[in-house]
Structure formats: structure tokens, C-alpha cells
Design a protein around this motif. Structure first.
Motif, PDB file in Angstrom:
ATOM      1  N   VAL A   1      80.803  -0.692  26.230  1.00 48.95           N
ATOM      2  CA  VAL A   1      79.877   0.400  25.921  1.00 48.95           C
ATOM      3  C   VAL A   1      80.642   1.700  25.763  1.00 48.95           C
ATOM      4  N   THR A   2      79.926   2.742  25.312  1.00 50.62           N
ATOM      5  CA  THR A   2      80.537   4.043  25.096  1.00 50.62           C
ATOM      6  C   THR A   2      80.784   4.758  26.423  1.00 50.62           C
ATOM      7  N   ALA A   3      81.523   5.856  26.353  1.00 50.64           N
ATOM      8  CA  ALA A   3      81.846   6.607  27.570  1.00 50.64           C
ATOM      9  C   ALA A   3      80.591   7.222  28.191  1.00 50.64           C
ATOM     10  N   LYS A   4      79.667   7.711  27.361  1.00 48.84           N
ATOM     11  CA  LYS A   4      78.440   8.293  27.902  1.00 48.84           C
ATOM     12  C   LYS A   4      77.567   7.225  28.564  1.00 48.84           C
ATOM     13  N   ALA A   5      77.493   6.040  27.967  1.00 51.43           N
ATOM     14  CA  ALA A   5      76.725   4.965  28.580  1.00 51.43           C
ATOM     15  C   ALA A   5      77.328   4.546  29.916  1.00 51.43           C
ATOM     16  N   LYS A   6      78.648   4.513  29.974  1.00 50.38           N
ATOM     17  CA  LYS A   6      79.310   4.173  31.232  1.00 50.38           C
ATOM     18  C   LYS A   6      79.072   5.252  32.284  1.00 50.38           C
ATOM     19  N   LYS A   7      79.057   6.510  31.863  1.00 48.12           N
ATOM     20  CA  LYS A   7      78.792   7.617  32.790  1.00 48.12           C
ATOM     21  C   LYS A   7      77.358   7.559  33.311  1.00 48.12           C
ATOM     22  N   LEU A   8      76.426   7.171  32.448  1.00 47.85           N
ATOM     23  CA  LEU A   8      75.033   7.047  32.864  1.00 47.85           C
ATOM     24  C   LEU A   8      74.881   5.920  33.892  1.00 47.85           C
ATOM     25  N   PHE A   9      75.521   4.800  33.651  1.00 46.79           N
ATOM     26  CA  PHE A   9      75.447   3.686  34.601  1.00 46.79           C
ATOM     27  C   PHE A   9      76.069   4.072  35.934  1.00 46.79           C
ATOM     28  N   THR A  10      77.182   4.798  35.893  1.00 43.92           N
ATOM     29  CA  THR A  10      77.833   5.241  37.135  1.00 43.92           C
ATOM     30  C   THR A  10      76.920   6.168  37.925  1.00 43.92           C
ATOM     31  N   PHE A  11      76.225   7.059  37.235  1.00 40.42           N
ATOM     32  CA  PHE A  11      75.324   7.993  37.918  1.00 40.42           C
ATOM     33  C   PHE A  11      74.169   7.248  38.572  1.00 40.42           C
ATOM     34  N   LEU A  12      73.557   6.305  37.846  1.00 35.96           N
ATOM     35  CA  LEU A  12      72.439   5.556  38.401  1.00 35.96           C
ATOM     36  C   LEU A  12      72.889   4.694  39.581  1.00 35.96           C
TER      37      LEU A  12
END
Length: 422
Positions: A320-331
């Protein structure tokens, strides 16, 4: 006189009990009544009560199994009043009578079939073993193994033949000294996905009715008998000199199976060495679409396609993209905070530790992950399609969409540590 007495008795019965009421329903109405009723499905599934094993837990359990003493090892359970030697003698006799053998039952049958091939069949002819559980098995590999038999490649014919026809004709003919060459083809897991290809099935069905080719195979899947039609199972071999095996220039095909129960209860250690651990955990099933991933949610946070593993999460996050990975990390971080902040004993209900969509959208906008609803939905879709993030709409006052990750606390910590170390 009798009829009058009967009518009087019937009238007296109706006056006492009332006229009978017709309760029969026409067949077409009964069909719609039955079809309109909803079948009750229990939500008390096994995966909601038993947490899936992690990779370390699985390795520990397998190591403990292999460390068992010899007297604890489960032996082959022969079905019948005979031992291994008697069973091998019977199997060889059935092969000589023109049947092919198909073994089923719980447990790996690889060791016992290899022993049958080396101790019994190798003394009667040429033996070729095909490991159908290997994902890279092809028809070319099978033909190459058979062509190692002396005389197959040098077999000449007046007509140009394909490799499959050349192999068939070589074993169908009798040698000049009157002793034909016999081929014993042992196929492990003939019901595996690679062995179900059209080319391999056509080739095996052709060889299986050759009078000098003997097929010994094993199956381990519940629906394996559906691979063959009734004509395939009941087909019988003809002698090589009998023209009955050729009709209108087309050779007959089939398998002539005899079924044997070969329950061993042995682990599939060798067979599973070629399997993808992420597909075993159900990631392959979950990746087929968002519909199956979102609708198959159980109360324990698992999905009907199978439990979610760390390996599957890592594979998806790597794509996945970097933003998608950042979103998953936040959740994941927020869900971990909610788990650590509560003292509830029912830690299997991961939905209660989730985050509402509104809260996630506000945080994503503050972190410059997604500035609008469309972008956030697109990022979440990457994970929902693979079952990494689940959602549910809660009705009533104060209800809304809740999002959560179907992983327990220990696995979330490991994944976050892996993401932070990148």
C-alpha cells in the motif's frame, strides 16, 4: 342398509365434533411458504472462542509434537484383519487384476505409499513418484520422469506422436521376449490444485486405462470424489491386444478406481513445507473481495474466511501507499491505547476497542493523511478488501460506523514495532 348406517354415524360424528376443516396447502403455496422462511444460522463459531496461533506458538507446538517418544507415535490403522505385509500383497494383486488404487483417510499417506512403492512395486516394474502437493508440478515434469524409463525416448512409430501418446504406446505394446514393461505411477495428493489442471487430468486418465500402467494415488480433500464422473470411476482396462480400448480412433479414458481407507493420523509436515503460511491463515480467501471480508465478521473479531495473521498484514502493508500505511498505524495505535485503558475480561470482542469513523476522519485530517471523505474511504478500502480493517454500523442514538483491526494486543504491538523500525 349398511350405507345408511354409515351416513348416520358420520352425521352424528360431525354434530359432536364439528365439520372437519381442510388444512392441506397446495404444493405451489407450500413451496413459497418454505422458501420465504429464513434459516437460523448460529453465530457461535469456533473462531470466536479460540484465538488463532501465532507463528511462534505454531513452531512451539510442532516442536513438541516431533519430540514425542516412539511409543507415542500413532501407527497406521489398517482397515481389516491384516498387517502391512498382507495389505501390500493385496494392493499388488488388485493392481495386477487391472484396477487402480485410490487411498483416502485422515493423516499423511506419503510415507506408507512410498514404502509400498520401494518394497513391493519396485520389484515388479518401473516406479515413478509424483509429489502433487508441490505447487510447481507440471505435466512436463511428469513426462520427464516417465521418459527416464529405458526405451521410452527411443520408441519409434510410423506416425508422428506427441509425448503423451509415445508414453502410452510404449507401455501398451509387448516386448519381443514376451515380458512387457510395467509402469507404477504413485501420485501423492492427486486432488491438489496443480493436479486438477486440464492437461494433467487428460494425461492421467489416458495412462490409467493402459493395461501395463498402474496408478496409485492419494486424496486428502473432502470433495475430492467430485473430480471424477461416474464413467471415469467405473471405467475398466482392456488388454493391450484387445481393440476395445480404441473407438473411432480415440482411446478410452478413465481411472478404474478401487477405494481404500488409509487413515494414519500422521501430520502433513512434508506436504505443508510448500504451502504459503499466509494462505493457510486465510489471507488468500480474504483477498478475494471486500464483500466476503466485511460480511463474514464474527463476534470475536475474526472473519469467516479464516483468522488474520501477522504475515498477511505485513504483505498487505508492503503493497500500500505511505499514507495508507500511516492511517493503519494510527488506527492500530489508538486501538492499542483503548485495549490498555480498559480492564474488561472479554478481550476477544475487539469491536469495543475500535474507533468511530468521525473520530478517525478528524484525526486523519489533523495529521494530513486525508483531507476529505472520499480520500479516507479510498485509503480504508485498501485494508477492508483484505480484511485488515473491519467496520460495523451501530444504529440508535449516538450510533455510527465503528472501525477496528481484528488482531489481539500482542500482535498489534509486534506490527507497530515492525512499522516503527522501518
Amino acid at each position: 342398509m349398511d350405507s345408511d348406517d354409515g351416513s348416520d354415524a358420520c352425521e352424528q360424528w360431525e354434530s359432536e365434533l364439528g365439520a372437519p376443516v381442510a388444512t392441506s396447502t397446495p404444493s405451489f403455496e407450500a413451496y413459497f411458504v418454505q422458501a420465504s422462511s429464513r434459516s437460523a444460522t448460529s453465530s457461535n463459531v469456533f473462531s470466536s472462542h479460540i484465538l488463532p496461533l501465532s507463528a511462534d506458538e505454531y513452531a512451539t507446538a510442532i516442536a513438541a509434537y516431533k519430540a514425542r517418544s516412539q511409543d507415542q507415535t500413532v501407527q497406521t490403522r489398517w482397515t481389516g484383519p491384516w498387517n502391512e505385509t498382507t495389505a501390500f500383497r493385496r494392493y499388488a494383486r488388485e493392481l495386477a487384476e487391472g484396477f487402480n488404487l485410490l487411498f483416502y483417510g485422515f493423516g499423511s499417506k506419503r510415507t506408507i505409499l512410498n514404502k509400498f512403492a520401494t518394497e513391493c512395486l519396485a520389484k515388479k516394474g518401473h516406479v515413478v513418484v509424483v509429489n502433487g502437493f508441490q505447487p510447481n508440478t507440471t505435466l512436463k515434469d511428469i513426462l520427464a520422469s516417465i521418459e527416464r524409463v529405458p526405451g521410452v525416448l527411443s520408441h519409434s512409430s510410423s506416425l508422428p506422436l506427441s509425448a503423451e501418446q509415445r508414453v502410452y504406446d510404449f507401455f501398451a505394446k509387448s516386448s519381443q521376449d514376451g515380458s512387457p514393461a510395467h509402469l507404477y505411477l504413485v501420485v501423492h495428493n492427486i486432488d491438489s490444485p496443480v493436479m486438477r489442471s486440464h492437461k494433467i487430468r487428460n494425461f492421467l486418465s489416458l495412462l490409467a486405462l493402459n493395461h501395463h500402467v498402474h496408478l496409485v494415488a492419494s486424496i486428502d480433500r473432502l470433495n475430492a470424489p467430485l473430480l471424477w464422473s461416474t464413467s471415469d470411476i467405473t471405467a475398466r482396462k482392456f488388454p493391450s491386444h484387445n481393440p476395445g480400448d480404441v473407438k473411432n480412433g480415440v482411446r478410452s479414458r478413465g481411472y478404474a478406481w478401487l477405494w481404500h481407507d488409509l487413515t494414519t493420523l500422521s501430520p502433513y509436515d512434508f506436504e505443508l513445507t510448500y504451502a504459503d503460511r499466509s494462505s493457510i491463515s486465510g489471507a488468500a480467501t480474504l483477498s478475494t473481495g471486500a464483500r466476503s471480508a466485511r460480511q463474514g465478521v464474527t463476534a470475536g473479531g475474526a472473519t469467516s474466511g479464516g483468522p488474520l495473521s501477522e504475515t498477511a498484514v505485513v504483505h498487505v502493508l508492503a503493497a500500500v501507499t505511505a499514507k495508507a500505511k500511516k492511517l493503519f498505524t494510527f488506527l492500530a495505535a489508538k486501538q492499542l491505547e483503548n485495549i490498555e485503558a480498559t480492564t474488561a475480561e472479554n478481550s476477544n470482542d475487539l469491536q469495543q476497542y475500535g474507533l468511530t469513523y468521525d473520530s478517525l476522519f478528524s484525526a486523519a485530517r489533523a495529521e494530513f493523511i486525508a483531507t476529505n471523505d472520499t480520500t479516507l474511504r479510498s485509503l480504508l478500502g485498501e485494508f477492508m478488501d483484505h480484511g485488515l480493517i473491519l467496520s460495523v454500523n451501530q444504529g440508535g442514538q449516538g450510533g455510527g460506523e465503528t472501525l477496528w483491526i481484528p488482531l489481539r494486543k500482542e500482535r498489534i504491538i509486534k506490527i507497530l514495532q515492525s512499522l516503527n523500525s522501518e
